[in-house]
Write a protein that holds these residues in place. Structure first.
Motif, short mmCIF file in Angstrom:
data_model
loop_
_atom_site.label_atom_id
_atom_site.label_comp_id
_atom_site.label_asym_id
_atom_site.label_seq_id
_atom_site.Cartn_x
_atom_site.Cartn_y
_atom_site.Cartn_z
N SER A 228 9.35 6.27 -4.62
CA SER A 228 9.04 5.17 -3.72
C SER A 228 10.16 4.14 -3.77
O SER A 228 11.07 4.22 -4.59
CB SER A 228 7.70 4.52 -4.11
N ASP A 229 10.09 3.16 -2.86
CA ASP A 229 11.08 2.09 -2.78
C ASP A 229 10.61 0.93 -3.66
O ASP A 229 9.71 0.19 -3.28
CB ASP A 229 11.25 1.64 -1.33
N TRP A 230 11.21 0.80 -4.84
CA TRP A 230 10.73 -0.18 -5.82
C TRP A 230 10.80 -1.61 -5.27
O TRP A 230 9.84 -2.37 -5.40
CB TRP A 230 11.57 -0.08 -7.10
N GLU A 231 11.92 -1.98 -4.68
CA GLU A 231 12.05 -3.36 -4.20
C GLU A 231 11.02 -3.66 -3.12
O GLU A 231 10.41 -4.73 -3.11
CB GLU A 231 13.46 -3.61 -3.66
N GLN A 232 10.79 -2.70 -2.22
CA GLN A 232 9.80 -2.90 -1.17
C GLN A 232 8.40 -3.02 -1.77
O GLN A 232 7.62 -3.90 -1.37
CB GLN A 232 9.84 -1.73 -0.18
N ASP A 233 8.06 -2.16 -2.73
CA ASP A 233 6.76 -2.23 -3.38
C ASP A 233 6.60 -3.55 -4.12
O ASP A 233 5.53 -4.18 -4.08
CB ASP A 233 6.58 -1.07 -4.35
N TYR A 234 7.65 -3.98 -4.80
CA TYR A 234 7.64 -5.22 -5.57
C TYR A 234 7.36 -6.41 -4.66
O TYR A 234 6.46 -7.23 -4.90
CB TYR A 234 9.00 -5.34 -6.25
N LEU A 235 8.13 -6.51 -3.57
CA LEU A 235 7.96 -7.63 -2.65
C LEU A 235 6.59 -7.58 -1.97
O LEU A 235 5.96 -8.62 -1.76
CB LEU A 235 9.06 -7.62 -1.60
N TYR A 236 6.14 -6.38 -1.65
CA TYR A 236 4.83 -6.27 -1.00
C TYR A 236 3.72 -6.71 -1.95
O TYR A 236 2.74 -7.35 -1.54
CB TYR A 236 4.61 -4.83 -0.53
N GLY A 237 3.87 -6.36 -3.23
CA GLY A 237 2.89 -6.81 -4.21
C GLY A 237 2.88 -8.32 -4.35
O GLY A 237 1.82 -8.95 -4.38
N LEU A 238 4.07 -8.93 -4.45
CA LEU A 238 4.15 -10.38 -4.54
C LEU A 238 3.60 -11.04 -3.29
O LEU A 238 2.93 -12.09 -3.35
CB LEU A 238 5.60 -10.81 -4.77
N GLN A 239 3.89 -10.45 -2.14
CA GLN A 239 3.38 -10.99 -0.88
C GLN A 239 1.85 -10.97 -0.88
O GLN A 239 1.20 -11.95 -0.47
CB GLN A 239 3.92 -10.16 0.29
N GLY A 240 1.27 -9.89 -1.36
CA GLY A 240 -0.19 -9.80 -1.41
C GLY A 240 -0.79 -10.84 -2.34
O GLY A 240 -1.83 -11.44 -2.03
N LEU A 241 -0.14 -11.10 -3.47
CA LEU A 241 -0.63 -12.11 -4.41
C LEU A 241 -0.56 -13.50 -3.81
O LEU A 241 -1.48 -14.31 -3.96
CB LEU A 241 0.19 -12.05 -5.70
N SER A 242 0.54 -13.80 -3.11
CA SER A 242 0.68 -15.10 -2.47
C SER A 242 -0.31 -15.26 -1.32
O SER A 242 -0.92 -16.32 -1.14
CB SER A 242 2.12 -15.27 -1.96
N LEU A 243 -0.49 -14.18 -0.55
CA LEU A 243 -1.43 -14.23 0.57
C LEU A 243 -2.85 -14.49 0.09
O LEU A 243 -3.61 -15.24 0.72
CB LEU A 243 -1.36 -12.92 1.36
N ASP A 244 -3.20 -13.91 -1.05
CA ASP A 244 -4.54 -14.13 -1.60
C ASP A 244 -4.75 -15.60 -1.93
O ASP A 244 -5.83 -16.16 -1.69
CB ASP A 244 -4.73 -13.27 -2.85
N LEU A 245 -3.72 -16.27 -2.47
CA LEU A 245 -3.81 -17.71 -2.73
C LEU A 245 -3.95 -18.50 -1.45
O LEU A 245 -4.74 -19.45 -1.36
CB LEU A 245 -2.56 -18.18 -3.49
N MET A 246 -3.17 -18.12 -0.43
CA MET A 246 -3.22 -18.84 0.84
C MET A 246 -4.60 -18.75 1.48
O MET A 246 -5.16 -19.77 1.93
CB MET A 246 -2.17 -18.25 1.81
N LEU A 247 -5.16 -17.55 1.51
CA LEU A 247 -6.43 -17.35 2.19
C LEU A 247 -7.60 -17.98 1.44
O LEU A 247 -8.67 -18.17 2.01
CB LEU A 247 -6.69 -15.87 2.41
#
Length: 346
Positions: free
Chosen positions: A320-339
């Motif tokens: 898999s694409d580590w950087e893409q997975d990493y950023l997507y995971g961080l994005q999901g964590l931030s989105l959860d805080l936003m929502l």
């Protein structure tokens, strides 16, 4: 007295998060549709939507066609009302993305590594991005460190950050909800979110990465991140695989080894580690970065692992694409805080 009284703030945040998530997923909905979908009373939905509308979170949508009575208002969510910021810190650079509530990237780039500097460089980067994008409402930061609720408890080679409560620092400095996450935990979470979030399977996964700061792993058991009693789970460098070497030392060594297909000690070391994971956790898959491995190496690892454990008990070997997975995971964590934020505030 049995039972406990639910925290009213937690209940509010849950309702807000579910309302926002539903509107983003559906595109638009009426109060009745949201009430039915979420199992929340019609008056409660009306109350929360009123607060969200005052805060600019809702966009006008044409009224539904009448079925004989008063036409129902239809609501959609304004994805631009809040932005999230995700950063990950590496030895050579700091990468970041800014995105809206729909996950659309609004800005992205790279900056000088803050790990090789100090906290003032980290603060300056976030301040610049917040000034550029005032709608940033939540921050997630990925670090090559063991993290205990926002505190960096093990971050070798970057002593200036050791034992720093980075979550508290960010929230005090920028007044924004912040989550700090180990890089490999974020990567395995991102991989899971992209591929299994809506499936019935709750997989067990191990994400292995060798990276700029030495080997590490993110471990997910039945769909949940495994952190351990002291938040040290995944620090695989310490696993004692040989009389002379632990896993980290074996990966740095250059001695040939007869048990691996190509005589490479590092291949044998990874195969042994995978066998340990298979015997202890029995995961569905082991994921490696396609920037560090290829199909040929996966075949070697599968063959070498069979010297230690029966083939039928080995996990799937995945690139898999580590950087893409990493950023997507961080994005999901931030989105959860936003929502989960209060309407128009924290």
């Amino acid at each position: 007295m049995n039972g406990s009284i639910a925290d009213p703030k937690a209940v509010r945040r849950t309702i807000l998060r579910n309302l926002r998530s539903a509107l983003l997923e559906l595109g638009s909905a009426t109060k009745a549709e949201l009430s039915d979908r979420l199992g929340v009373s019609f008056p409660t939905v009306s109350k929360f939507l009123g607060q969200m509308e005052k805060a600019g979170e809702l966009l006008p949508v044409q009224l539904d066609d009448s079925s004989g009575g008063r036409r129902a208002n239809r609501y959609s969510y304004n994805p631009e009302v809040m932005l999230g910021l995700a950063l990950f810190l590496e030895r050579t650079e700091t990468s970041y993305i800014v995105f809206n509530c729909a996950g659309e990237v609004k800005d992205q780039g790279h900056a000088a590594s803050v790990l090789t500097a100090d906290i003032t460089d980290f603060d300056a980067l976030i301040a610049a991005l917040v000034n550029k994008h005032p709608q940033i409402s939540a921050v997630s930061v990925g670090v090559p460190a063991a993290v205990n609720n926002g505190r960096l408890i093990y971050i070798p080679e970057y002593e200036q950050f050791h034992d720093l409560d980075l979550k508290a620092h960010c929230e005090q400095r920028f007044q924004l909800p912040t989550v700090i996450e180990n890089d490999m935990n974020a990567a395995v979470y991102g991989y899971y979110m992209a591929r299994h979030q809506r499936s019935k399977l709750q997989p067990s996964l191990v994400y292995l990465y060798f990276g700029q700061n030495g080997p590490g792993s993110g471990i997910m058991l039945d769909g949940n991140i495994m952190r351990g009693s002291s938040f040290f789970s995944g620090e695989v460098s310490f696993v004692p695989l040989y009389d002379q070497y632990n896993f980290g030392e074996a990966m740095r060594a250059s001695h040939p080894h007869p048990r691996s297909p190509d005589g490479d000690l590092s291949v044998d070391a990874v195969a042994r580690l995978i066998a340990v994971f298979a015997a202890v956790l029995n995961p569905h898959g082991v994921i490696l970065s396609r920037h560090e491995a290829n199909e040929g190496l996966l075949a070697q690892l599968e063959a070498a692992s069979q010297a230690y454990i029966p083939r039928e008990h080995l996990p799937a070997f995945i690139l898999s694409d580590w950087e893409q997975d990493y950023l997507y995971g961080l994005q999901g964590l931030s989105l959860d805080l936003m929502l989960s934020r209060e309407a128009g505030g924290n």
